[in-house]
Scaffold this motif. Structure first.
Motif, short mmCIF file in Angstrom:
data_model
loop_
_atom_site.label_atom_id
_atom_site.label_comp_id
_atom_site.label_asym_id
_atom_site.label_seq_id
_atom_site.Cartn_x
_atom_site.Cartn_y
_atom_site.Cartn_z
N VAL A 190 -17.44 11.86 1.85
CA VAL A 190 -17.16 10.34 1.22
C VAL A 190 -16.18 10.44 2.61
O VAL A 190 -15.67 8.92 3.02
CB VAL A 190 -16.16 10.98 0.08
N LEU A 191 -14.62 11.46 2.52
CA LEU A 191 -14.16 11.70 4.26
C LEU A 191 -14.89 10.51 5.40
O LEU A 191 -14.40 10.00 5.81
CB LEU A 191 -13.36 12.74 5.26
N PHE A 192 -16.29 10.82 5.34
CA PHE A 192 -17.52 10.58 6.74
C PHE A 192 -17.75 9.13 6.42
O PHE A 192 -17.82 8.21 6.93
CB PHE A 192 -18.39 11.49 7.05
N LEU A 193 -17.52 8.05 5.51
CA LEU A 193 -18.32 7.77 5.10
C LEU A 193 -16.80 6.31 4.55
O LEU A 193 -17.02 5.38 5.64
CB LEU A 193 -18.72 7.51 3.47
N VAL A 194 -15.46 6.94 4.64
CA VAL A 194 -14.83 6.28 4.81
C VAL A 194 -14.82 5.70 6.23
O VAL A 194 -14.22 4.86 6.82
CB VAL A 194 -13.42 7.04 4.50
N GLY A 195 -14.99 7.35 7.01
CA GLY A 195 -14.79 6.69 8.89
C GLY A 195 -15.46 5.77 9.21
O GLY A 195 -15.48 4.52 9.63
N VAL A 196 -16.96 5.61 8.47
CA VAL A 196 -17.72 4.94 8.46
C VAL A 196 -17.23 3.31 9.01
O VAL A 196 -17.59 2.39 9.56
CB VAL A 196 -19.68 4.74 8.32
N VAL A 197 -16.70 2.97 7.23
CA VAL A 197 -16.09 2.06 7.35
C VAL A 197 -15.25 1.69 7.84
O VAL A 197 -14.85 -0.04 7.90
CB VAL A 197 -15.94 2.35 5.51
N PHE A 198 -14.46 2.29 7.94
CA PHE A 198 -13.68 2.25 8.88
C PHE A 198 -14.06 1.36 10.46
O PHE A 198 -13.01 0.94 10.80
CB PHE A 198 -12.37 3.57 9.31
N GLY A 199 -14.68 2.64 10.57
CA GLY A 199 -14.47 2.01 12.35
C GLY A 199 -15.67 0.52 12.27
O GLY A 199 -15.29 -0.01 13.52
N ALA A 200 -15.80 0.40 11.05
CA ALA A 200 -16.88 -0.87 10.95
C ALA A 200 -15.93 -2.03 10.75
O ALA A 200 -16.16 -3.01 11.60
CB ALA A 200 -17.94 -1.19 10.18
N LEU A 201 -15.34 -1.67 10.05
CA LEU A 201 -14.25 -3.24 10.62
C LEU A 201 -12.83 -3.01 11.51
O LEU A 201 -12.65 -3.81 11.96
CB LEU A 201 -12.76 -2.68 8.73
N ILE A 202 -13.18 -2.11 12.24
CA ILE A 202 -12.73 -2.48 13.56
C ILE A 202 -13.10 -3.81 14.62
O ILE A 202 -12.23 -4.22 14.82
CB ILE A 202 -12.28 -0.45 14.19
N VAL A 203 -14.20 -3.85 14.62
CA VAL A 203 -15.12 -4.63 14.87
C VAL A 203 -14.71 -5.77 14.94
O VAL A 203 -14.60 -6.29 15.54
CB VAL A 203 -16.52 -4.12 14.57
N GLY A 204 -14.65 -5.77 14.03
CA GLY A 204 -14.57 -7.30 13.26
C GLY A 204 -12.49 -7.48 13.48
O GLY A 204 -12.19 -8.74 13.69
N ALA A 205 -11.22 -6.31 13.13
CA ALA A 205 -10.61 -6.69 14.39
C ALA A 205 -10.39 -6.79 15.87
O ALA A 205 -9.14 -6.71 16.55
CB ALA A 205 -9.02 -5.04 13.76
N LEU A 206 -11.39 -6.93 16.60
CA LEU A 206 -11.07 -7.31 18.16
C LEU A 206 -10.64 -8.51 18.12
O LEU A 206 -10.98 -9.88 18.14
CB LEU A 206 -12.87 -6.97 18.49
N THR A 207 -9.71 -8.40 19.72
CA THR A 207 -9.81 -10.04 19.92
C THR A 207 -11.23 -10.35 20.56
O THR A 207 -11.84 -9.89 20.73
CB THR A 207 -8.49 -10.15 21.05
#
Length: 212
Positions: free
Chosen positions: A20-37
């Motif tokens: 679950v911790l790994f999957l949370v990291g995957v989701v967080f990493g994908a969300l970082i892409v959307g936060a790029l300028t």
């Protein structure tokens, strides 16, 4: 074999937790892409475009050269997890490594999809997914074993359980499991060094044409 089954049964909650911790990291990493300028996205697009053109025109490093660097990187993860599991204070570090591994994969796949749509997803399926289907479970198994041993150390060394609690046998099982996973890592690295580049070269021309 019976000992292995018993160990797996005892550590099942830990397997679920680290997964679950790994999957949370995957989701967080994908969300970082959307936060790029916009500037960061343009730099990322230029970098990926240059990378795919280079792969398409010049290919990748020879498998024999890249194998040892890939194997060394993967073995470092296993070794670091093993070392952290030996110490009482290493428990948070194990959790951070699992989370960061998920972030790296989520960010990589997210970048490819955001820049190249389904072509990027196809490239991720041939370049990221195959070896990670085995590598990630290996890392999670090592992490669960490391957490279990670290908790044992906490109970015996910090919480003051009776000193007669044997530590030699759990340490031996923990070390042998990590060694077995390291051997498996060498096999996975072979696939990543020899097979994955061939699949990448098959998909890369599609991405180059999309970039043009």
């Amino acid at each position: 074999m019976r000992t292995l089954r018993l160990m797996v049964k005892e550590q099942t909650p830990l397997y679920i937790f680290v997964a679950v911790l790994f999957l949370v990291g995957v989701v967080f990493g994908a969300l970082i892409v959307g936060a790029l300028t916009m500037d960061q996205q343009q730099e990322l697009s230029d970098y990926l475009g240059n990378f795919f053109v280079t792969v398409d025109q010049q290919g990748l490093a020879s498998a024999s050269d890249s194998y040892w660097s890939i194997a060394a990187l993967n073995l470092k993860w296993i070794g670091l997890i093993w070392i952290l599991g030996l110490s009482v204070i290493g428990l948070p570090g194990i959790l951070i490594l699992d989370f960061l591994k998920g972030v790296m994969i989520g960010f990589t796949v997210g970048c490819l999809v955001s820049q190249y749509s389904w072509h990027g997803m196809l490239f991720a399926l041939v370049s990221v997914a195959p070896h990670n289907l085995v590598l990630i479970p290996v890392l999670l198994v090592c992490s669960a074993a490391a957490i279990a041993f670290s908790l044992l150390m906490i109970r015996t060394r910090v919480l003051g359980q009776p000193k007669r609690t044997p530590i030699t046998r759990p340490f031996t099982r923990y070390t042998l499991l990590s060694f077995a996973m390291a051997l498996l890592i060498l096999g996975i690295s072979c696939f990543e060094a020899w097979v994955t580049p061939s699949m990448m070269r098959w998909v890369t021309p599609m991405l180059v044409s999309v970039g043009l």
